[in-house]
Motif scaffolding. Structure first.
Motif, short mmCIF file in Angstrom:
data_model
loop_
_atom_site.label_atom_id
_atom_site.label_comp_id
_atom_site.label_asym_id
_atom_site.label_seq_id
_atom_site.Cartn_x
_atom_site.Cartn_y
_atom_site.Cartn_z
N VAL A 91 0.86 -1.18 0.00
CA VAL A 91 0.00 0.00 0.00
C VAL A 91 0.89 1.23 0.00
O VAL A 91 1.94 1.26 0.66
CB VAL A 91 -0.96 0.01 1.22
CG1 VAL A 91 -0.22 -0.08 2.53
CG2 VAL A 91 -1.86 1.25 1.20
N LEU A 92 0.51 2.23 -0.80
CA LEU A 92 1.20 3.51 -0.88
C LEU A 92 0.22 4.62 -0.58
O LEU A 92 -0.97 4.50 -0.89
CB LEU A 92 1.80 3.74 -2.28
CG LEU A 92 2.87 2.78 -2.78
CD1 LEU A 92 3.26 3.16 -4.20
CD2 LEU A 92 4.08 2.79 -1.87
N PRO A 93 0.67 5.73 0.01
CA PRO A 93 -0.23 6.86 0.25
C PRO A 93 -0.85 7.37 -1.04
O PRO A 93 -0.27 7.21 -2.13
CB PRO A 93 0.69 7.92 0.88
CG PRO A 93 1.85 7.15 1.43
CD PRO A 93 2.04 5.98 0.51
N LEU A 94 -2.03 7.99 -0.94
CA LEU A 94 -2.73 8.49 -2.12
C LEU A 94 -1.87 9.46 -2.93
O LEU A 94 -1.95 9.48 -4.16
CB LEU A 94 -4.03 9.20 -1.70
CG LEU A 94 -5.17 8.32 -1.20
CD1 LEU A 94 -6.34 9.18 -0.74
CD2 LEU A 94 -5.62 7.33 -2.28
N LEU A 98 -5.87 -3.65 -8.16
CA LEU A 98 -5.69 -2.33 -7.54
C LEU A 98 -6.96 -1.96 -6.78
O LEU A 98 -8.07 -2.10 -7.29
CB LEU A 98 -5.40 -1.28 -8.62
CG LEU A 98 -5.21 0.16 -8.14
CD1 LEU A 98 -3.92 0.31 -7.34
CD2 LEU A 98 -5.21 1.13 -9.33
N LYS A 99 -6.79 -1.53 -5.54
CA LYS A 99 -7.90 -1.03 -4.74
C LYS A 99 -7.48 0.25 -4.05
O LYS A 99 -6.28 0.56 -3.96
CB LYS A 99 -8.34 -2.06 -3.68
CG LYS A 99 -8.91 -3.35 -4.26
CD LYS A 99 -9.63 -4.18 -3.21
CE LYS A 99 -8.70 -4.81 -2.22
NZ LYS A 99 -8.01 -6.01 -2.72
N VAL A 100 -8.46 0.97 -3.53
CA VAL A 100 -8.19 2.18 -2.76
C VAL A 100 -8.66 1.96 -1.33
O VAL A 100 -9.81 1.57 -1.10
CB VAL A 100 -8.90 3.41 -3.37
CG1 VAL A 100 -8.69 4.63 -2.47
CG2 VAL A 100 -8.37 3.70 -4.76
N GLY A 127 -4.80 4.95 0.97
CA GLY A 127 -3.90 4.94 -0.17
C GLY A 127 -4.28 3.90 -1.20
O GLY A 127 -5.38 3.31 -1.15
N PHE A 128 -3.38 3.67 -2.14
CA PHE A 128 -3.56 2.67 -3.19
C PHE A 128 -2.88 1.37 -2.77
O PHE A 128 -1.74 1.38 -2.32
CB PHE A 128 -2.92 3.14 -4.51
CG PHE A 128 -3.56 4.37 -5.10
CD1 PHE A 128 -4.78 4.28 -5.76
CD2 PHE A 128 -2.94 5.60 -5.00
CE1 PHE A 128 -5.37 5.42 -6.31
CE2 PHE A 128 -3.52 6.74 -5.55
CZ PHE A 128 -4.74 6.64 -6.20
N THR A 129 -3.58 0.25 -2.93
CA THR A 129 -2.96 -1.04 -2.66
C THR A 129 -2.99 -1.87 -3.93
O THR A 129 -4.00 -1.93 -4.65
CB THR A 129 -3.65 -1.79 -1.51
OG1 THR A 129 -2.99 -3.06 -1.33
CG2 THR A 129 -5.13 -2.04 -1.78
#
Length: 449
Positions: free
Chosen positions: A320-323, A348-350, A364-366
């Motif tokens: 997971v990364l920050p938005l 990809l999910k949010v 974030g985005f995972t």
């Protein structure tokens, strides 16, 4: 009974003395007499979190203890699998509050991994819907915990990969549904930029995820298909569906009978699959009504699909990364394309906001990818780790089979607090796994004693 075991990725494989139980007193005696073990459910985590020289399997401990169909409260033993929960609750107008992409995990596993689903931005993780649960500690004593009672034990157990104690009973809240059907929308995105924009456009939907073609370059880089959905209201169903709006889907499955040869998974076959998968949606947007099975659990219809990756197995890599770290997502996808390390399954999910002790999600985005085990893979994943850390991300322990301690420490800022709670309730490191030793979650505790 000694047997060779592996989790869903079929990597690593090890010999374990696996014990099963059916009753509380039987389990407590096993725990008291054990020198070290890890709880194990249906083996559907991907890495080595539920592998150890001794495992205590919960699959026979699978009774439903209570179901309040009026208020949506479900209580069961930890070895019950999600598919069996669904068979009981769906006809009464309820659904799981949060579900991962397979219904073949146990309730105990859902807690230990603090699973998330397509609705994290709305409903959070499974642990956030638990009312209370029973845990047997390493000394054989039973503790009932909740967000209010023994809150430290509760928080460290949700996502704690089985290191605090043996979960035996869970009571949790359900989600009311008007039917067992999903009003589904699929939208094709020409590239990653458009895909991210679509997530923002449809963020009001409860359920959302996207498949990405990870091998495209140029103007088509990161193209994919966004899938969103809501449970359908009876008036949205056709005449036949309205006759039984809460009917369970028909059970359909195909079995993969053997391991595929390793050469069958290569850049060419992944490119061919991705082309066909993207092309199957002949329109920009498709709207339809489907049962919940293909929406939430598309791969469950293909039994033993993990055999597609061959005898050596595969590793799922989820981060997971920050938005605001969209560039990190781009960097990782470019590196995958350049290496030709393509994956069939790129999801990809949010995530929505979440601040927890040891659970994986934060806003974030995972991205989750499957990589067959082959020469050079682990060096490549080390390279991706550096990118994840550079952009402030972290990896999911439930999918991990190889990260190092530095990666874990950098990604989880409350790790020392988690270790202290594990030491409090598991002081002799009786509950330990290959993963916990590898990541020095139990090794370090042992050295202090």
């Amino acid at each position: 009974m000694k047997k060779k075991i592996a989790n869903w990725g079929n990597y690593p494989v090890m010999e374990s003395d696996e014990q099963l139980f059916s009753f509380d007193d039987q389990l407590q005696e096993m725990i008291r007499n054990s020198e070290g073990f890890i709880p194990r459910g249906n083996g559907r985590c991907y890495g080595d979190a539920s592998l150890a020289e001794q495992t205590i399997n919960t699959l026979r401990y699978d009774k439903i203890l209570g179901f309040d169909a009026e208020h949506g409260i479900f209580e069961c033993q930890s070895g019950l699998t999600l598919d069996r929960v669904l068979d009981v609750i769906v006809p009464k107008g309820w659904f799981l509050p949060v579900t991962p992409g397979t219904k073949f995990i146990t309730i105990g596993g859902a807690v230990g991994s603090d699973v998330h689903g397509k609705n994290h931005h709305v409903d959070g993780t499974f642990g956030q819907h638990i009312i209370d649960m029973d845990i047997i500690l390493g000394d054989g004593s039973l503790v009932t915990c909740s967000p209010e009672k023994y809150p430290d034990l509760f928080e460290a157990t949700c996502g704690g990969m089985g290191l605090t104690g043996m979960i035996t009973r869970v009571k949790f809240k359900l989600k009311r549904i008007p039917s067992s059907y999903i009003r589904q929308k699929q939208v094709k995105a020409a590239n990653l930029e458009e895909l991210i924009r679509l997530f923002e456009e449809y963020k009001h939907y409860t359920y959302s995820m996207a498949w990405i073609d990870c091998l495209q370059k140029g103007d088509s880089f990161g193209r994919g298909i966004l899938t969103i959905g809501e449970f359908a209201r009876p008036e949205e169903l056709n005449e036949q569906q309205r006759k039984a709006p809460l009917a369970l889907p028909r059970k359909k499955s195909i079995t993969i009978p053997f391991n595929f040869p390793s050469w069958s998974l290569n850049t060419l076959t992944v490119k061919a699959f991705n082309f066909l998968y993207y092309a199957k949606n002949t329109k920009k947007e498709i709207n339809n009504i489907v049962t919940y099975e293909p929406f939430f659990y598309p791969l469950d219809a293909l039994l033993h699909w993990n055999r597609c990756y061959g005898k050596k197995g595969f590793v799922q890599y989820q981060f997971v990364l920050p938005l605001e770290a969209k560039e990190g997502l781009i960097d990782i996808l470019r590196r995958i394309g350049a290496k030709g390390m393509g994956s069939f399954l790129v999801v990809l999910k949010v995530f929505g906001k979440q601040d927890s002790l040891i659970s994986f999600p934060f806003e974030g985005f995972t991205l989750a990818l499957d990589f067959p085990v082959r020469k050079g893979l682990f060096e490549f994943l080390d390279e991706l780790d550096e990118v994840v850390l550079k952009y402030g991300g972290r990896l999911y322990m439930s999918k991990d089979a190889r990260m190092n301690t530095a990666m874990l420490e950098a990604g989880y800022p409350r790790l020392d607090e988690f270790k202290a709670i594990v030491q409090k309730y598991n002081p002799d490191s009786k509950l330990r796994s290959l993963q916990s030793d590898r990541l020095q979650l139990t090794n370090q505790i042992t050295k202090r004693n």
